[in-house]
Motif scaffolding. Structure first.
Motif, mmCIF file in Angstrom:
data_model
loop_
_atom_site.group_PDB
_atom_site.id
_atom_site.type_symbol
_atom_site.label_atom_id
_atom_site.label_comp_id
_atom_site.label_asym_id
_atom_site.label_seq_id
_atom_site.Cartn_x
_atom_site.Cartn_y
_atom_site.Cartn_z
ATOM 1 N N PHE A 49 0.841 -1.201 0.000
ATOM 2 C CA PHE A 49 0.000 0.000 0.000
ATOM 3 C C PHE A 49 0.875 1.250 0.000
ATOM 4 C CE2 PHE A 49 0.521 1.136 4.525
ATOM 5 C CZ PHE A 49 0.958 -0.074 5.059
ATOM 6 N N GLY A 50 0.315 2.323 -0.547
ATOM 7 C CA GLY A 50 1.064 3.572 -0.612
ATOM 8 C C GLY A 50 1.038 4.302 0.716
ATOM 9 N N THR A 51 2.145 4.939 1.050
ATOM 10 C CA THR A 51 2.157 5.867 2.180
ATOM 11 C C THR A 51 2.798 7.157 1.658
ATOM 12 O OG1 THR A 51 4.344 5.622 3.207
ATOM 13 C CG2 THR A 51 2.734 3.864 3.658
ATOM 14 N N GLU A 52 2.919 8.164 2.495
ATOM 15 C CA GLU A 52 3.532 9.416 2.035
ATOM 16 C C GLU A 52 5.051 9.302 1.911
ATOM 17 O OE1 GLU A 52 2.711 8.651 4.988
ATOM 18 O OE2 GLU A 52 3.503 10.006 6.528
ATOM 19 N N THR A 53 5.648 8.253 2.508
ATOM 20 C CA THR A 53 7.110 8.103 2.429
ATOM 21 C C THR A 53 7.464 7.201 1.250
ATOM 22 O OG1 THR A 53 7.052 6.290 4.034
ATOM 23 C CG2 THR A 53 7.465 8.535 4.877
ATOM 24 N N VAL A 54 7.275 5.902 1.427
ATOM 25 C CA VAL A 54 7.481 4.922 0.350
ATOM 26 C C VAL A 54 6.347 3.892 0.464
ATOM 27 C CG1 VAL A 54 10.002 5.202 0.414
ATOM 28 C CG2 VAL A 54 8.947 3.369 1.754
ATOM 29 N N ASP A 108 -3.077 1.141 -4.777
ATOM 30 C CA ASP A 108 -2.395 2.300 -5.375
ATOM 31 C C ASP A 108 -2.707 3.573 -4.590
ATOM 32 O OD1 ASP A 108 -1.277 4.228 -6.997
ATOM 33 O OD2 ASP A 108 -2.107 3.419 -8.864
ATOM 34 N N GLY A 109 -1.674 4.156 -4.002
ATOM 35 C CA GLY A 109 -1.857 5.411 -3.263
ATOM 36 C C GLY A 109 -1.232 6.582 -3.995
ATOM 37 N N GLY A 110 -0.957 6.402 -5.281
ATOM 38 C CA GLY A 110 -0.331 7.474 -6.056
ATOM 39 C C GLY A 110 1.172 7.533 -5.817
ATOM 40 N N ILE A 111 1.764 8.616 -6.313
ATOM 41 C CA ILE A 111 3.206 8.813 -6.124
ATOM 42 C C ILE A 111 3.445 9.277 -4.684
ATOM 43 C CG2 ILE A 111 5.223 10.185 -6.847
ATOM 44 C CD1 ILE A 111 4.400 8.661 -9.218
ATOM 45 N N CYS A 112 4.444 8.711 -4.031
ATOM 46 C CA CYS A 112 4.710 9.077 -2.634
ATOM 47 C C CYS A 112 5.169 10.533 -2.538
ATOM 48 C CB CYS A 112 5.766 8.160 -2.034
ATOM 49 S SG CYS A 112 5.271 6.430 -2.052
ATOM 50 N N GLN A 113 4.530 11.266 -1.649
ATOM 51 C CA GLN A 113 4.803 12.698 -1.505
ATOM 52 C C GLN A 113 6.219 12.997 -1.013
ATOM 53 O OE1 GLN A 113 3.241 15.825 -1.938
ATOM 54 N NE2 GLN A 113 2.286 14.450 -3.439
ATOM 55 N N SER A 114 6.711 12.180 -0.067
ATOM 56 C CA SER A 114 8.047 12.459 0.489
ATOM 57 C C SER A 114 9.138 11.738 -0.271
ATOM 58 C CB SER A 114 8.122 12.048 1.959
ATOM 59 O OG SER A 114 7.209 12.785 2.709
ATOM 60 N N GLY A 115 8.948 10.473 -0.553
ATOM 61 C CA GLY A 115 9.893 9.739 -1.386
ATOM 62 C C GLY A 115 11.061 9.109 -0.661
ATOM 63 N N VAL A 116 11.321 9.480 0.576
ATOM 64 C CA VAL A 116 12.284 8.732 1.391
ATOM 65 C C VAL A 116 11.558 8.252 2.650
ATOM 66 C CG1 VAL A 116 14.466 9.747 0.608
ATOM 67 C CG2 VAL A 116 13.188 10.842 2.461
#
Ligand code: TXA
Ligand code: MG
Length: 312
Positions: free
Chosen positions: A26-31, A165-173
């Motif tokens: 599942f998507g989170t805001e990090t990865v 799918d939670g989209g592209i992760c906002q933070s990315g790390v």
């Protein structure tokens, strides 16, 4: 008409899978995380198997809210204060609550537990629907680049795991990890929430983990996030035959630029996707531009150094 790819699932399907002891990314805001019911050892075992992850490396338990978090860990006054930063990209390592029905495979037998309430609303909805904390490491085979989109998860596991799918992760790390205990707060991993921000909003001082000490976050292995290519860091420009991962004014037309404007948040968001995109081009070496070691740069440089560490 395009049909839904097999591995993409709805919130409802993801919830049902997790409730019956299956894994689901599942998507989170990090990865992206590879989740399983943290109270079910058979389910958690499937995470270790899918990732080929060493069993001594404990997992983060993701909670929907503070009430769920408090049902599995004890919070002192400092932890309470840090918890005001939730939901968000912060993992707290806290004493495991006695009698909490958390699988030993999540804590790897430790008497502490890593907890995070993710900032991503869909992730919290999923956890609330399952009604149990979700153990979830990053959704990549152990040692490989962390995924920041559903497509990266599907590629990493050849469509073998279901993905919400939670989209592209906002933070990315990944999240920042802090161990809280004996009146001390120690950063075990630099991450998406910078130390500056934490200290500014809570007035809590953060120690840095002593790297000479035995590994306290067992996942902090020196070589991690490994692409197939070698990485050459702090490169002002690419040498012949190298692909360049640029930043700011250091760029190369044949490569990719993490952030043309030199924005660290944008660079963090692009880091894993760009590394894996360049890696897929098959060059032997990726040269990486210098990244300032300030704020989010600390987490970015940490990931780059691990990716560059030689893998015997
Ligand atoms: O942003 C993140 O943190 C992502 C998303 C999915 O939430 N998750 C993630 O999990 O990065 P993972 O498994 O790749 O990293 C978890 C780290 C590991 O380094 C592990 O050793 C450490 O957390 N950890 C977990 N529980 C711990 C504990 N009780 N004591 C010390 N370290 C712990
Ligand atoms: Mg990971």
């Amino acid at each position: 008409m395009s049909s839904t790819p097999f591995s993409l699932v709805s919130l409802d399907e993801a919830c049902k899978l997790l409730r019956r002891g299956e894994v689901c990314a599942f998507g989170t805001e990090t990865v992206y995380g590879l989740g399983a019911d943290a109270t079910n050892s058979e389910a958690v075992l499937k995470i270790y198997q899918a990732k080929n992850r060493p069993r001594f490396n404990p997992l983060i338990a993701h909670c929907a809210d503070l009430e769920m978090a408090k049902s599995i860990a004890t919070f002192d006054a400092v932890a309470e204060q840090l918890a005001t930063l939730w939901p968000g990209a912060l993992t707290l390592v806290l004493p495991l609550r006695q009698g909490a029905s958390i699988s030993d495979l999540v804590t790897a037998g430790l008497n502490t537990i890593g907890i995070r309430i993710p900032g991503h609303e869909l992730a919290r909805k999923l956890i609330a629907c399952v009604g149990k904390p979700l153990a979830a490491p990053s959704a990549n085979p152990s040692g490989k680049i962390s995924p920041t989109s559903a497509q990266m998860v599907r590629d990493a596991f050849n469509d073998d795991v279901p993905v919400l799918d939670g989209g592209i992760c906002q933070s990315g790390v990944e999240s920042t990890i802090l161990a809280v205990g004996q009146g001390q707060v120690t950063q075990l991993r630099a991450g998406a929430l910078t130390r500056d921000k934490i200290t500014r909003s809570t007035s809590i001082a953060i120690d840095l983990a002593d790297h000479a000490a035995p590994v306290t976050a067992p996942g902090m292995l020196k070589s991690h996030y490994a692409p197939n290519a070698k990485l050459r860091l702090n490169a002002m420009r690419p040498n012949q035959g190298e692909l360049y991962l640029g930043f700011g004014t250091h760029h190369d037309a044949a490569g990719l630029n993490l952030s043309p404007s030199g924005d660290l948040a944008e660079a963090a968001r692009n880091l894993f996707a760009y590394l894996s995109e360049l890696d897929a081009k098959g060059s032997a070496t990726i040269a990486v531009a210098p990244i300032p070691d300030l704020g989010l740069g600390e987490a970015i440089n940490d990931r780059l150094q691990r990716a560059a560490a030689s893998r015997q």
